[in-house]
Design an enzyme around this catalytic site. Structure first.
Site, PDB file in Angstrom:
ATOM      1  N   LYS A  96      30.700  61.923  16.122  1.00 26.11           N
ATOM      2  CA  LYS A  96      31.109  61.272  14.881  1.00 26.11           C
ATOM      3  C   LYS A  96      29.933  60.745  14.061  1.00 26.11           C
ATOM      4  CE  LYS A  96      35.535  60.493  16.999  1.00 26.11           C
ATOM      5  NZ  LYS A  96      36.274  59.751  17.995  1.00 26.11           N
ATOM      6  N   SER A 125      36.378  54.802  16.775  1.00 26.31           N
ATOM      7  CA  SER A 125      36.304  56.175  17.288  1.00 26.31           C
ATOM      8  C   SER A 125      37.599  56.951  17.053  1.00 26.31           C
ATOM      9  CB  SER A 125      35.977  56.150  18.787  1.00 26.31           C
ATOM     10  OG  SER A 125      35.387  57.364  19.178  1.00 26.31           O
ATOM     11  N   LYS A 153      26.994  54.459  18.415  1.00 27.71           N
ATOM     12  CA  LYS A 153      28.286  55.094  18.702  1.00 27.71           C
ATOM     13  C   LYS A 153      28.447  55.374  20.198  1.00 27.71           C
ATOM     14  CE  LYS A 153      32.219  56.708  17.552  1.00 27.71           C
ATOM     15  NZ  LYS A 153      32.681  56.248  18.889  1.00 27.71           N
ATOM     16  N   SER A 163      32.524  61.560  21.617  1.00 29.14           N
ATOM     17  CA  SER A 163      32.650  60.987  20.268  1.00 29.14           C
ATOM     18  C   SER A 163      31.321  60.637  19.596  1.00 29.14           C
ATOM     19  CB  SER A 163      33.523  59.734  20.326  1.00 29.14           C
ATOM     20  OG  SER A 163      34.871  60.078  20.546  1.00 29.14           O
TER      21      SER A 163
END
EC number: 3.4.16.4
Length: 397
Positions: A92, A144, A249, A89
């Site tokens: 992202k 997420s 993140k 993720s």
């Protein structure tokens, strides 16, 4: 009388030769052939080197790791920085960057059946539910949400595959050479990958955007839902546990392992840390950030707008004009090592009038222990007019 007549053609030929071949006379050195650029090397006060140092001092389980100075882009430590790996993720980060640059934060759209049905981590979007791009970005970056990413992609480009094309284009633009995206959320795909260095590059660009920076530093946030408000809590535990943490993140899949891209700011400096496939992403990210903050400092080399040097002007009212740099030059250097910070100046020996303020006349490159770490263009700080032709002839004569 006859002797004077014979001298006139000779004097004319000498004058013509000087005009055509402007060699330097009166004790000055002649210009070397085919040398339009003067290379100068100036040693600055001894400081320390930069780059990748002391690998043995950081023992990490992460397959790939890196810490970068966000202001200068310098890599302070790296382990397998260019190895292409699954990134889960952390994808992202790029999804959000492209969406913010291409979309309208206040525009709302209906969530599609496809977006609502995406597998994996989710903010539990419902088909036909309406959310703004900004609300979807909070869902994607804080919780997420894979569903939020597809909804973002469809809002910006109608289809996710088209949006992914934008992501790959942006990656190439940023110089992320070991990166390729196949989706907007990081779900497993053999052809979906990046590297620790590329993720740091992408994050560095994203953190320059105030909207992105605001969202990834948010601990809790509320967005609407069909069955009441959604209370979002950021998956990045660093925001609660590390002084100065302000992003970025998390990412986890079986293929990628536990990943984290983090950032923190202290004393006017911001660092970016990346760990991919780590057994302890939190503590290893803290190790990287502490290493960057404790062992390095920023050094200001030259300020834009201040006189840096001067350059000689041919046929100008002024014989020399001052030059400056087009931007401040700041580099990151280790605190506890002895080395040399050098300026390599590539400057035209002589420029021809007229000269205008802001005219590019050369380049400055800064090196630490022989490694280029920063630079700037050299510009004229002042202009000057060209002298009349007859004065030029007389000056050369």
């Amino acid at each position: 009388m006859r002797c004077r007549r014979n001298l006139l053609p000779s004097l004319f030929l000498i004058l013509l030769f000087l005009l055509i071949n402007p060699v330097v006379v009166f004790g000055e050195e002649t210009k070397p052939p085919n040398s339009d650029v003067l290379f100068l090397y100036e040693n600055l006060p001894a400081v320390t080197g930069t780059g990748i140092f002391d690998h043995d001092q950081l023992v990490l389980s992460a397959y790939s790791a890196l810490v970068m100075d966000a202001a200068t882009g310098q890599v302070l430590f790296a382990k397998n920085p260019h190895q292409a790996r699954a990134i889960a993720s952390t994808t992202k980060i790029m999804t959000a960057l492209v969406a913010i640059e291409c979309g309208n934060l206040n525009s709302a759209t209906s969530v599609s059946q496809r977006a609502a049905g995406v597998e994996g981590s989710s903010v539990y979007l419902k088909p036909n539910e309406k959310l703004t791009l900004e609300q979807l970005l909070y869902g994607a970056l804080m919780r997420s949400g894979n569903d939020a990413c597809v909804a973002i992609a469809e809002q910006i480009a109608v289809r996710e595959d088209i949006f992914v094309g934008f992501m790959n284009m942006k990656a190439r633009q940023l110089g992320a050479k070991n990166t390729h995206f196949c989706n907007s959320n990081g779900l497993p795909n053999d052809h979906h990958y990046s590297s620790a260095y590329d993720l740091a590059l992408i994050t560095r660009a994203a953190l320059k955007n105030p909207v992105f920076s605001r969202i990834v530093s948010t601990k809790t946030h509320v967005i609407p839902g069909t069955e009441g408000k959604r209370l979002l809590s950021n998956t990045n535990k660093m925001l609660w546990s590390y002084q100065g943490a302000d992003g970025v993140k998390t990412g986890t899949t079986n293929a990628a392992g536990k990943c984290l891209v983090s950032s923190a700011s202290r004393d006017g400096r911001r660092l970016i840390a990346v760990v991919l496939h780590s057994d302890d992403r939190w503590n290893e990210s803290i190790k990287l950030l502490n290493y960057g903050f404790n062992r390095f400092e920023q050094r200001r080399v030259v300020d834009a707008g201040k006189t840096f040097a001067s350059v000689e002007v041919r046929d100008g009212v002024l014989g020399r004009v001052p030059i400056t740099v087009n931007r401040d030059v700041v580099v990151t250097v280790p605190i506890d090592r002895t080395g040399k910070l050098e300026q390599e100046v590539m400057l035209e020996r002589k420029i021809s009038a007229p000269v205008f303020p802001g005219q590019v006349v050369g380049k400055l490159q800064v090196l630490v222990e022989g490694q280029p770490v920063g630079g700037a263009s050299l510009l004229t700080l002042q202009g000057t007019k060209k002298i009349p032709y007859y004065q030029s002839v007389w000056r050369r004569f």
